[in-house]
Design an enzyme around this catalytic site. Structure first.
Site, mmCIF file in Angstrom:
data_model
loop_
_atom_site.group_PDB
_atom_site.id
_atom_site.type_symbol
_atom_site.label_atom_id
_atom_site.label_comp_id
_atom_site.label_asym_id
_atom_site.label_seq_id
_atom_site.Cartn_x
_atom_site.Cartn_y
_atom_site.Cartn_z
ATOM 1 N N CYS A 288 1.579 4.696 -7.318
ATOM 2 C CA CYS A 288 1.564 4.365 -5.886
ATOM 3 C C CYS A 288 2.299 3.063 -5.582
ATOM 4 O O CYS A 288 2.629 2.782 -4.431
ATOM 5 C CB CYS A 288 0.134 4.262 -5.377
ATOM 6 S SG CYS A 288 -0.780 5.794 -5.503
ATOM 7 N N HIS B 82 -0.644 0.034 1.268
ATOM 8 C CA HIS B 82 -0.681 1.375 0.683
ATOM 9 C C HIS B 82 -1.794 2.170 1.364
ATOM 10 O O HIS B 82 -2.912 1.681 1.540
ATOM 11 C CB HIS B 82 -0.933 1.266 -0.826
ATOM 12 C CG HIS B 82 -1.105 2.591 -1.483
ATOM 13 N ND1 HIS B 82 -0.259 3.639 -1.257
ATOM 14 C CD2 HIS B 82 -2.036 3.047 -2.370
ATOM 15 C CE1 HIS B 82 -0.653 4.684 -1.963
ATOM 16 N NE2 HIS B 82 -1.724 4.347 -2.643
ATOM 17 N N ASN C 29 -3.098 9.946 1.075
ATOM 18 C CA ASN C 29 -2.395 9.078 0.132
ATOM 19 C C ASN C 29 -1.177 9.825 -0.415
ATOM 20 O O ASN C 29 -1.327 10.815 -1.126
ATOM 21 C CB ASN C 29 -3.354 8.696 -1.000
ATOM 22 C CG ASN C 29 -2.716 7.800 -2.059
ATOM 23 O OD1 ASN C 29 -1.514 7.570 -2.047
ATOM 24 N ND2 ASN C 29 -3.529 7.305 -2.973
#
Ligand code: ACO
Length: 345
Positions: free
Chosen positions: A132, A272, A302
């Site tokens: 990520c 994020h 996500n």
């Protein structure tokens, strides 16, 4: 474009003798698949419900790529939009970096597939894997090529088809993730702003809390590995949560310190997009005003390396930032890895 008026912060690049060249984000673009998977649909697949997912994560829906749509397809579409924004043609691109944990195949790289797809004939191309956190890692690598005068135009893409590595029978993980891609064009511009700093960190001792065990050289694909569901993402959610908050706050403070900035000088924070509660905990610890923190995870979940890249595109295209505004990007992911970047728009 004339130079901006002096701003009350220090460009940390100058310390290293890079003053003669800056690295600007001249284009942004993103692409998400059209198929929307809602929480209610998920509740018909696993033992969950909209109320649990919304209150624990903030996610309401996510995008899922079609069966014949791979990560390179999403990446190429985001790249074309970023090039159009920057008014740059594909044959001007010198380098393509794709951050991803879900490449079309182990090799060749997604970047090479994108190079062919968009017609960036002269571009070098490679993938970078920092889960990520990949987009900020790729931004930093890309800007190094600009600052060193190696290349003039670098395309940085974060792209994922996470639906391809999700265990759709595991309610602990399948509700969290989605597919998508975001891209930026990096170029040098004769003005003081651009990518001011990026810091990156990693802690391999915690590799086990978030991983996909199968399919690599440690556990190559076999009928046993498939039967044991080793080709799906595994996560210890609570550990990930704790580490995410700590790491993003540390990275944010380091990036701000490098630029002699305080949080109240930042017009927009783009964290994020993993979990609304993580974002709120980070904002609270940094004492950041909530209305300056951008959130779109309710629509996309996500999207790993694509998350901050998609958000940046939405922030810019919505008109939320104006020339001279300061943006703070924050990431966290498997590895563990983390990072922060300060961009003056
Ligand atoms: N629906 C209903 N109940 C669920 C679900 C679900 N989808 N998932 C878990 N539960 C249950 C659990 O089984 C548990 O039940 P139990 O108490 O009977 O055992 C209960 O809910 C609570 O579980 P927790 O894990 O404590 O829930 P928590 O509030 O911590 O939320 C979550 C879980 C959302 C995963 C959270 O920990 C989180 O967001 N972690 C971070 C994830 C992240 O940031 N990932 C980013 C990196 S991803 C990358 O790099 C690829």
């Amino acid at each position: 474009m004339t130079d901006l008026p002096p701003v009350p912060f220090r460009n940390p690049r100058a310390r290293h003798g890079f003053k003669s060249r800056t690295c600007s984000v001249t284009g942004v673009g993103s692409y998400v698949p059209s198929r929307i998977l809602t929480n209610d649909e998920l509740s018909r697949m696993v033992d969950t419900n909209d109320e649990w997912i919304t209150t624990r994560t903030g996610i309401r829906e996510r995008r899922i790529a079609a069966a014949d749509e791979a990560t390179s397809d999403l990446a190429a579409k985001a790249a074309v939009r970023a090039l159009e924004f920057a008014n740059v043609t594909a044959d001007q691109v010198d380098l393509i970096i794709v951050a991803t944990i879900t490449p079309d195949m182990l090799f060749p790289s997604v970047a090479c597939l994108v190079q062919e797809r968009i017609g960036a004939r002269k571009a070098a191309a490679f993938d970078l894997e920092a889960a990520c956190s990949g987009f900020i890692y790729a931004l930093e690598v890309g800007q190094q090529f600009i600052m060193s005068h190696t290349y003039d135009t670098v395309l940085v893409i974060g792209a994922e088809k996470l639906s391809s590595i999700i265990d759709w029978t595991d309610r602990n993980t399948c509700v969290l993730f989605g597919d998508g891609a975001g891209a930026v064009v990096l170029q040098s511009r004769p003005r003081s702003h651009g990518l001011l700093t990026a810091c990156m960190g990693a802690d391999g001792s915690k590799a086990g809390i978030l991983c996909m065990p199968g399919g690599g050289s440690r556990i190559p694909a076999s009928s046993d590995s498939v039967a044991s569901r080793l080709h799906f993402l595994r996560m210890d959610g609570r550990e990930t949560f704790k580490n995410a908050v700590l790491a993003m706050c540390t990275a944010a403070n380091e990036a701000l310190q490098r630029c002699d900035l305080s949080i109240d000088q930042i017009q927009c924070i783009i964290p994020h997009q993993a979990n609304r509660r993580i974002i709120e905990a980070v904002a609270e610890r940094l004492q950041a005003p909530p209305d300056r923190v951008f959130v779109n995870l309710d629509r996309y979940g996500n999207t790993s390396a694509a998350s901050v890249a998609i958000a940046l595109d939405e922030v810019v295209r919505s008109g939320r930032v104006k020339t001279g505004d300061l943006l703070l990007l924050l990431v966290f992911g498997a590895g563990l890895t983390w990072g922060a970047a300060v961009i003056q728009w």
